[in-house]
Design an enzyme around this catalytic site. Structure first.
Site, PDB file in Angstrom:
ATOM      1  N   GLU A  64       0.816  -1.217   0.000  1.00  0.00           N
ATOM      2  CA  GLU A  64       0.000   0.000   0.000  1.00  0.00           C
ATOM      3  C   GLU A  64       0.850   1.268   0.000  1.00  0.00           C
ATOM      4  O   GLU A  64       0.496   2.254  -0.650  1.00  0.00           O
ATOM      5  CB  GLU A  64      -0.954   0.001   1.199  1.00  0.00           C
ATOM      6  CG  GLU A  64      -2.009  -1.109   1.176  1.00  0.00           C
ATOM      7  CD  GLU A  64      -2.925  -1.039  -0.038  1.00  0.00           C
ATOM      8  OE1 GLU A  64      -2.959   0.004  -0.714  1.00  0.00           O
ATOM      9  OE2 GLU A  64      -3.597  -2.051  -0.319  1.00  0.00           O
TER      10      GLU A  64
ATOM     11  N   THR B 103       0.622   5.626  -7.259  1.00  0.00           N
ATOM     12  CA  THR B 103       1.504   4.887  -8.151  1.00  0.00           C
ATOM     13  C   THR B 103       0.716   3.755  -8.788  1.00  0.00           C
ATOM     14  O   THR B 103      -0.005   3.041  -8.097  1.00  0.00           O
ATOM     15  CB  THR B 103       2.701   4.323  -7.365  1.00  0.00           C
ATOM     16  OG1 THR B 103       3.368   5.397  -6.711  1.00  0.00           O
ATOM     17  CG2 THR B 103       3.668   3.587  -8.274  1.00  0.00           C
TER      18      THR B 103
ATOM     19  N   TYR C 103      -7.027   6.092   3.662  1.00  0.00           N
ATOM     20  CA  TYR C 103      -7.117   5.019   2.673  1.00  0.00           C
ATOM     21  C   TYR C 103      -6.290   3.805   3.114  1.00  0.00           C
ATOM     22  O   TYR C 103      -6.785   2.668   3.157  1.00  0.00           O
ATOM     23  CB  TYR C 103      -6.654   5.476   1.268  1.00  0.00           C
ATOM     24  CG  TYR C 103      -6.343   4.254   0.441  1.00  0.00           C
ATOM     25  CD1 TYR C 103      -7.371   3.513  -0.131  1.00  0.00           C
ATOM     26  CD2 TYR C 103      -5.042   3.750   0.366  1.00  0.00           C
ATOM     27  CE1 TYR C 103      -7.120   2.331  -0.805  1.00  0.00           C
ATOM     28  CE2 TYR C 103      -4.782   2.564  -0.295  1.00  0.00           C
ATOM     29  CZ  TYR C 103      -5.825   1.866  -0.875  1.00  0.00           C
ATOM     30  OH  TYR C 103      -5.574   0.688  -1.506  1.00  0.00           O
TER      31      TYR C 103
ATOM     32  N   ASP D  90     -10.170   5.285  -2.643  1.00  0.00           N
ATOM     33  CA  ASP D  90      -9.039   5.696  -3.476  1.00  0.00           C
ATOM     34  C   ASP D  90      -9.594   6.276  -4.773  1.00  0.00           C
ATOM     35  O   ASP D  90     -10.807   6.487  -4.904  1.00  0.00           O
ATOM     36  CB  ASP D  90      -8.105   4.509  -3.737  1.00  0.00           C
ATOM     37  CG  ASP D  90      -8.701   3.531  -4.727  1.00  0.00           C
ATOM     38  OD1 ASP D  90      -9.949   3.471  -4.834  1.00  0.00           O
ATOM     39  OD2 ASP D  90      -7.939   2.833  -5.422  1.00  0.00           O
TER      40      ASP D  90
ATOM     41  N   CYS E 111     -19.812  -4.235 -17.380  1.00  0.00           N
ATOM     42  CA  CYS E 111     -19.938  -3.788 -15.985  1.00  0.00           C
ATOM     43  C   CYS E 111     -21.184  -4.361 -15.325  1.00  0.00           C
ATOM     44  O   CYS E 111     -22.289  -4.260 -15.870  1.00  0.00           O
ATOM     45  CB  CYS E 111     -19.977  -2.264 -15.922  1.00  0.00           C
ATOM     46  SG  CYS E 111     -20.074  -1.645 -14.232  1.00  0.00           S
TER      47      CYS E 111
ATOM     48  N   CYS F  28     -26.321   2.232 -12.954  1.00  0.00           N
ATOM     49  CA  CYS F  28     -25.351   3.338 -13.011  1.00  0.00           C
ATOM     50  C   CYS F  28     -26.043   4.602 -13.526  1.00  0.00           C
ATOM     51  O   CYS F  28     -26.402   4.689 -14.696  1.00  0.00           O
ATOM     52  CB  CYS F  28     -24.180   2.971 -13.909  1.00  0.00           C
ATOM     53  SG  CYS F  28     -22.944   4.275 -14.051  1.00  0.00           S
TER      54      CYS F  28
END
Length: 348
Positions: A40, A46, A123, A141, A205, A211
């Site tokens: 983490e 990154t 997080y 995140d 999805c 959605c």
DNA sequence: AAACCGGGGTT
DNA sequence: AACCCAGGTTT
């Protein structure tokens, strides 16, 4: 938003995770909090692809937190070299030493204690708590912000205080309390592989029917973006003092870029004038510098490298430089720009 | 609350 | 060239 969608969200996500999610990563499913913590920290801001080899290398070199705590710090920075955000590396070392010496090398197992560790924010504390200890803390995140913003068409911005709280609260509402680790992994995997920043694969999805952004054909409007500021210009003039066998470096300090990494004697100025130079250097004696630039997220570094060969190092005394044998520079941690300079100067 | 902290991949 | 990545700390 509708309560039906709230309850549907998690069950649809978990079903997708069971039946379709094939994303594999070296740390996925691991329970060792040390290894999860390591992954983490490396992955903060990154990409997974970029962090994987660093994770593998760190775990191979330091299989336990005590081995990391007892490692030579320059070696650790050397391994971190190229990853960026070097504060992460220093905080990692601080935390490893803290757990090794103050906590009997036992990783803390509750959210508040984990959150208190240097380099661990909300997080990362939620990630470690849920992955290693199955505690019900929802991760938020970039992936989670994107997925939730689209599915619930959130007009709140994560980049202001109230919007951030609202999104965190929603995330915490949605988490699967029985399998929080799996849930957290699933929503991030969905964000990374399906609900991507550009060209999301909505046809694959599991949430496409609930959605709100998809249903209103406004996916590109979510999530609300952070406004970007122009790059800060940083002109660095590097005096590369060296003798036939030795090169002279400085270790950067303060709260600035590249803290704890080594560079050459550096003068930051738009225009290099005589009074900014050490007494024994005359501007007229300087050769034309090698110019290398590097674009970072927040600033543009322009490095002017002046090669200054010396017969003896006596004149350098007052500059407090570190002398390093040229054959030993592969033991020192440098920022990328300095590595680029070395690549351009094999004859040094 | 805002500023600051790297480097790189993708589009 | 814009975007953004398994964010966190300092001011």
């Amino acid at each position: 938003m509708k309560n039906a969608d709230l309850s549907a969200f998690s069950s649809l996500l978990m079903a997708w995770n069971r039946n379709f999610n094939r994303r594999a990563m070296p740390w996925k499913g691991i329970k060792d909090p040390y290894k999860i913590w390591m992954s983490e920290i490396i992955l903060q801001q990154t990409r997974v692809d970029q962090g994987e080899k660093y994770y593998t290398d760190f775990i191979a070199s330091y299989p336990t937190i005590s081995q990391l705590a007892n490692a030579n710090e320059e070696d650790v920075f050397r391994k971190w070299q190229g990853l960026g955000y070097y504060n992460r590396c220093r905080n990692m070392i601080v935390t490893a030493k803290f757990i090794h010496t103050e906590n009997d090398a036992i990783f803390p197992d509750d959210y508040d204690s984990i959150l208190a560790l240097k380099g661990v924010g909300e997080y990362t504390a939620a990630a470690i708590s849920s992955f290693a200890f199955n505690l019900p803390y929802a991760v938020v995140d970039g992936n989670v912000v994107r997925v939730l913003s689209r599915v619930f068409s959130l007009h709140a911005s994560y980049f202001d205080a109230t919007g951030k709280k609202a999104i965190q609260a929603l995330a915490q509402t949605l988490i699967d309390k029985k399998e929080p680790g799996k849930y957290n992994q699933a929503i991030m995997d969905l964000g990374a592989t399906i609900c991507k920043p550009q060209q999301p694969d909505c046809s694959s999805c599991p949430l496409t029917l609930i959605c709100q952004a998809r249903l209103t054909d406004s996916i590109a409007s979510f999530p609300i973006k952070k406004e970007r500021k122009p790059l800060k210009e940083r002109p660095f003039h590097f005096l590369v003092f060296h003798t036939t066998s030795t090169i002279y470096l400085t270790k950067r300090s303060g709260n600035d870029i590249w803290k704890d990494l080594h560079t050459f004697y550096c003068i930051e100025t738009e225009k290099l004038t005589q009074k900014l130079l050490p007494d024994f250097i005359n501007t007229r004696e300087l050769n034309k510098p090698l110019v290398l630039t590097q674009i970072l997220s927040h600033q543009k570094i322009t490095g002017y490298f002046y090669l200054i060969p010396l017969q003896t190092a006596t004149s350098l005394k007052s500059l407090n430089l570190i002398s390093v044998k040229k054959t030993a520079i592969n033991k020192i941690a440098f920022p990328k720009l300095i590595l680029s300079f070395f690549e351009n100067n094999q004859y040094l």
